[in-house]
Motif scaffolding. Structure first.
Motif, short mmCIF file in Angstrom:
data_model
loop_
_atom_site.label_atom_id
_atom_site.label_comp_id
_atom_site.label_asym_id
_atom_site.label_seq_id
_atom_site.Cartn_x
_atom_site.Cartn_y
_atom_site.Cartn_z
N HIS A 1 0.84 -1.21 0.00
CA HIS A 1 0.00 0.00 0.00
C HIS A 1 0.86 1.24 0.00
N ASN A 2 1.92 1.26 0.84
CA ASN A 2 2.87 2.38 0.87
C ASN A 2 3.55 2.56 -0.48
N ALA A 3 3.98 1.39 -1.08
CA ALA A 3 4.66 1.46 -2.38
C ALA A 3 3.74 2.11 -3.42
N VAL A 4 2.49 1.67 -3.37
CA VAL A 4 1.52 2.25 -4.31
C VAL A 4 1.37 3.75 -4.05
N LYS A 5 1.30 4.05 -2.78
CA LYS A 5 1.04 5.43 -2.37
C LYS A 5 2.15 6.39 -2.79
N TYR A 6 3.40 5.92 -2.66
CA TYR A 6 4.54 6.84 -2.89
C TYR A 6 5.19 6.66 -4.25
N THR A 7 4.52 5.95 -5.16
CA THR A 7 5.11 5.70 -6.48
C THR A 7 4.18 6.23 -7.57
N ARG B 1 10.09 -3.80 -4.02
CA ARG B 1 10.81 -2.61 -4.49
C ARG B 1 9.85 -1.72 -5.29
N ASP B 2 9.96 -0.41 -5.01
CA ASP B 2 9.18 0.53 -5.85
C ASP B 2 10.13 1.53 -6.45
N GLU B 3 9.64 2.24 -7.45
CA GLU B 3 10.48 3.26 -8.08
C GLU B 3 9.93 4.63 -7.75
N GLY C 1 11.18 7.56 -2.83
CA GLY C 1 12.27 7.18 -1.90
C GLY C 1 12.15 7.87 -0.55
N ILE C 2 13.04 7.50 0.36
CA ILE C 2 13.00 8.06 1.73
C ILE C 2 14.37 8.67 2.02
N ALA C 3 14.35 9.85 2.54
CA ALA C 3 15.63 10.51 2.86
C ALA C 3 16.37 9.70 3.93
N LYS D 1 7.05 11.30 7.44
CA LYS D 1 7.96 12.31 6.95
C LYS D 1 7.17 13.45 6.29
N GLU D 2 6.17 13.01 5.55
CA GLU D 2 5.37 13.99 4.82
C GLU D 2 4.73 14.99 5.78
N ALA D 3 4.32 14.45 6.93
CA ALA D 3 3.65 15.31 7.89
C ALA D 3 4.59 16.39 8.39
N GLY E 1 -4.05 9.82 3.46
CA GLY E 1 -4.55 8.84 4.44
C GLY E 1 -3.46 8.29 5.34
N ASN E 2 -2.37 9.07 5.46
CA ASN E 2 -1.26 8.60 6.32
C ASN E 2 -1.66 8.58 7.78
N ARG E 3 -1.18 7.52 8.45
CA ARG E 3 -1.43 7.50 9.89
C ARG E 3 -0.12 7.31 10.66
N GLY E 4 0.95 6.95 9.90
CA GLY E 4 2.27 6.79 10.55
C GLY E 4 2.32 5.64 11.54
N LEU E 5 1.41 4.67 11.38
CA LEU E 5 1.41 3.53 12.30
C LEU E 5 1.65 2.21 11.58
N GLY E 6 1.46 2.21 10.25
CA GLY E 6 1.54 0.97 9.47
C GLY E 6 2.86 0.24 9.66
N LEU E 7 3.98 0.94 9.48
CA LEU E 7 5.30 0.27 9.57
C LEU E 7 5.60 -0.16 11.01
N THR E 8 5.12 0.65 11.96
CA THR E 8 5.35 0.28 13.36
C THR E 8 4.63 -1.03 13.68
P1 ADP Z 1 1.82 6.00 6.71
O1 ADP Z 1 0.47 5.64 7.11
O2 ADP Z 1 2.18 7.43 6.92
O3 ADP Z 1 2.25 5.47 5.44
P2 ADP Z 1 3.74 4.18 7.61
O4 ADP Z 1 4.19 3.77 8.97
O5 ADP Z 1 3.26 3.13 6.77
O6 ADP Z 1 2.71 5.32 7.77
O7 ADP Z 1 4.95 4.88 6.93
C1 ADP Z 1 5.73 5.81 7.64
C2 ADP Z 1 6.41 6.76 6.71
O8 ADP Z 1 7.40 6.09 5.95
C3 ADP Z 1 5.54 7.33 5.70
O9 ADP Z 1 4.87 8.48 6.21
C4 ADP Z 1 6.52 7.68 4.59
O10 ADP Z 1 7.13 8.88 4.86
C5 ADP Z 1 7.54 6.63 4.64
N1 ADP Z 1 7.37 5.60 3.63
C6 ADP Z 1 6.85 4.35 3.87
N2 ADP Z 1 6.88 3.62 2.74
C7 ADP Z 1 7.44 4.40 1.77
C8 ADP Z 1 7.73 4.20 0.38
N3 ADP Z 1 7.46 3.07 -0.22
N4 ADP Z 1 8.29 5.24 -0.30
C9 ADP Z 1 8.57 6.39 0.31
N5 ADP Z 1 8.32 6.64 1.63
C10 ADP Z 1 7.73 5.66 2.34
#
Ligand code: ADP
Length: 685
Positions: A583-589, A612-614, A617-619, A633-635, A645-652
């Protein structure tokens, strides 16, 4: 074990001493003639070349008469009695001994010798009425007698097959008088050798006693706390001096003017004092709790006898000394008892001590019987005494070396203890410093998590308040009819309600995961099949977002996938992870770009997924934080997270789920080029 070793070494040494002393003993003839009624028949004496014969038996004796020293005196007018030689002449003061020797023809031309050990206390000797020698001065009155008491040899050539031996003896000073020791006859060379041997034995005994005396006294001065070597040392020196004055009386040879009275005192004093010293020595070296008074009684008796010896002439004190034999016997019994106890208590070298003590007792018994003329073995008391003193010196050496070894052992143990203590202190210091560091870390973590908690609370409040504010704003406007009742406003309210609900759901999930209270439903899944399931299950999600979802190594995987491996997973939770990543890959690509899926198997790490997405990227500075709660990061950059629709909890949440599975999740990302997320799940094999 060491004790056995010591004992056997010492026994070896004793055996060597015994053998060497026996070698030095004169070789007596098997031919043992006895004088009968003043005549001894030596004609059968065949091997005269190699043996010595004792002139023991019954001699003629003229009591209270000198036959030769008074010229013209006619012996026939005097009663000639027969007397046993060797033996005490019993209450005579002077007299003449005579013996006729019958020898074979062959011996006639040979040079013969007589060995006269000790005659009490002065004598003159005639062979075939020819004056030979005098020891001291004989006289029928006490005033003229000069007593001298040491062994002499005389050499002569017989003129005939009959030899007349005349010995005039005077004794006014000694209890025991006359020819009380056996007179030996042999070839002149043998007699000379006999004398040399005796001197050699006595001097070696003196040397040994002297050395041991010095050694023990030296030991005492080095370690004054232990007194018994002093008693032993003094005892050795006393007996060394005594040995010089008895038997061959080597001292008298060196100093012929040595007074006879003094000589006898030096002979007797060591016995009188020695017995006390010996008891004292035994009490100190082998302490016993009982019989303490014994030492005191012996001390008093010894002192009394010593005073008598010092104060009275030999004639007097030699009478009383037979009483002292009782004291000696009592002491020997007492000492034997002490050694027996030490032996039973298994004290250092006690069996060896006991053995040597028994040798001493045996030699004492031997000498008693020998001087009583019961046996003819010779005197062994000096040798026995030497063995005994040697054994004690050895025992001290063993004791000291044992003590030394114990000290060595103790100091080694102490050293080791010190070292181990030092090591322990070091370890504890390290542990403490580690503990301190850990505490510091914990404190830092605690304060950090406290900060985080505060931040989280405000973030959560902020997160929830945002959609709620929207809901509240739109619904109020609708109620107040400031907005028309349009479906699109209702949708906004609905969407925000869903956002709020999801946020609350996520937070609840996360807290359950973090406290490990989330109910998991694990099951075994084949490693070989699982990637296809993941791929197929999430393909639609990617494609719905307008991306091509490619499995780059599908063929290789199908060929190389392990057949017999399993992973244990909760499929629903794992799907949650993959859904979030994809979902993140879709979102940021951007739409036209593909999303790539790959999978591989590593023996150590297990099953590894790469997504992998193109995208953007993430700093690099953001990478360490993206798995943290509410990190977006976006926030931080732009306030647009609600749109995406970011919540910043998915990866955690994903990281917690992977953690619970024992796996890892990490990311490689280059800004502008895209990101690769890795997920590893260990296999169960
Ligand atoms: P969110 O709901 O904001 O996506 P996540 O915990 O899933 O929360 O992701 C945390 C942050 O990691 C995101 O806000 C984004 O900045 C960064 N991120 C995650 N996946 C990607 C990605 N595929 N490409 C670029 N940035 C990403």
């Amino acid at each position: 074990m060491r004790f056995v070793k010591h004992t056997s070494i010492m026994l070896g040494i004793v055996l060597v001493i015994i053998v060497s002393v026996t070698i030095f003993q004169p070789s007596f003839s098997a031919f043992m003639p006895t004088a009968q009624q003043g005549v001894i028949d030596l004609r059968e004496w065949e091997n005269a070349n190699s043996a010595i014969v004792k002139l023991d038996g019954s001699w003629r004796f003229y009591r209270q008469h000198f036959t030769h020293s008074k010229p013209g005196y006619d012996a026939e007018y005097v009663d000639a009695a027969f007397i046993q030689v060797p033996g005490d002449w019993k209450h005579a003061e002077y007299g003449t001994y005579q013996l006729t020797l019958l020898i074979s023809e062959e011996l006639k031309d040979k040079s013969l010798g007589l060995y006269i050990p000790s005659v009490a206390t002065a004598y003159s000797l005639w062979i075939d009425d020819e004056y030979q020698l005098s020891n001291g001065t004989i006289a029928p009155v006490i005033e003229e007698v000069i007593p001298v008491n040491y062994a002499r040899t005389v050499y002569f050539e017989p003129r005939d097959t009959t030899i007349e031996l005349t010995i005039e003896v005077a004794n006014f000073v000694q209890r025991k008088g006359g020819l009380w020791e056996a007179i030996h006859i042999g070839l002149a060379d043998d007699i000379a050798l006999l004398k040399e041997k005796r001197i050699a034995i006595e001097l070696s005994i003196v040397g040994a006693l002297f050395m041991m005396g010095i050694y023990n006294i030296f030991i005492y001065f080095l370690r004054r706390r232990i007194i018994y070597p002093l008693y032993l040392g003094v005892l050795c020196l006393l007996f060394a001096a005594r040995t010089l004055l008895i038997g061959e009386t080597f001292m008298i040879r060196l100093f012929p003017a040595f007074p006879w009275e003094l000589q006898v005192k030096v002979e007797y004093l060591p016995i009188v004092v020695g017995v006390y010293l010996l008891v004292k020595y035994v009490n100190h070296a082998y302490p016993m709790s009982r019989l303490r008074y014994f030492e005191k009684v012996v001390a008093v008796i010894s002192l009394v006898f010593a005073l008598v010896v010092l104060a009275t002439p030999a004639k007097v004190y030699t009478q009383y000394l037979s009483l002292f034999v009782a004291v000696i016997l009592a002491c020997l019994g007492y000492i034997g008892y002490a050694f027996w106890r030490a032996y039973q208590e298994k004290r250092v070298a006690a069996s060896f001590t006991f053995f040597c003590y028994n040798l001493l007792i045996l030699s004492t018994i031997n000498d008693a019987l020998y001087f009583m003329n019961v046996i003819h073995t010779g005197s062994f008391l000096s040798a026995g005494f030497l063995f005994f003193l040697t054994s004690q010196t050895f025992v001290h050496a063993v004791r000291f070396s044992e003590a030394n070894m114990q000290v060595e052992r103790l100091s080694k143990n102490l050293k080791e203890l010190n070292l181990s203590l030092e090591k322990k202190v070091d370890e504890r210091t390290v542990e403490l410093s580690g503990l301190y560091e850990r505490l510091q870390g914990l404190y830092a973590k605690l304060s950090k998590s406290e900060d985080e908690r505060k931040r989280l609370m405000s973030d959560i409040a902020h997160e929830i308040s945002t959609p709620l504010t929207l809901i509240k704003g739109y619904s109020e406007a609708l109620v107040d009819q400031k907005l028309p009742l349009d479906a699109k406003y209702i949708e906004i309210i609905h969407a925000n309600a869903i956002t709020t609900e999801r946020l609350i759901q996520d937070l609840s999930d996360l807290s359950k995961l973090e406290s490990r209270q989330m109910k998991m439903e694990f099951k075994e899944v084949k490693v070989k099949d699982y990637p296809a399931y993941v791929y197929e299950h999430h393909k639609a999600l990617a494609e719905k977002g307008g991306h091509d979802f490619q499995w780059v190594n599908r063929e290789q995987w199908n060929e190389a996938a392990p057949y017999d491996k399993f992973i244990v997973i909760d499929e629903v939770r794992m799907n949650q992870v993959f859904t979030n990543i994809i979902h993140n890959a879709v979102k940021y690509t951007p739409k036209e770009k593909s999303i790539y899926f790959a999978v591989e198997w590593k023996q150590n790490e297990g099953l590894i997924f790469k997504i992998r997405d193109e995208g953007k990227g993430i700093a690099s500075e953001a990478v360490p934080h993206i798995f943290n709660r509410l990190y977006r990061k976006e926030a931080l950059e732009e306030n647009q997270h609600r749109d995406t629709g970011n919540r910043g909890l998915g990866l955690t949440i994903s990281k917690e789920i992977i953690d619970i599975h024992g796996g890892k999740i990490w990311v490689d990302s280059v800004v502008g080029q895209g990101s690769t997320f890795y997920i590893s799940i260990p296999s169960k094999s």
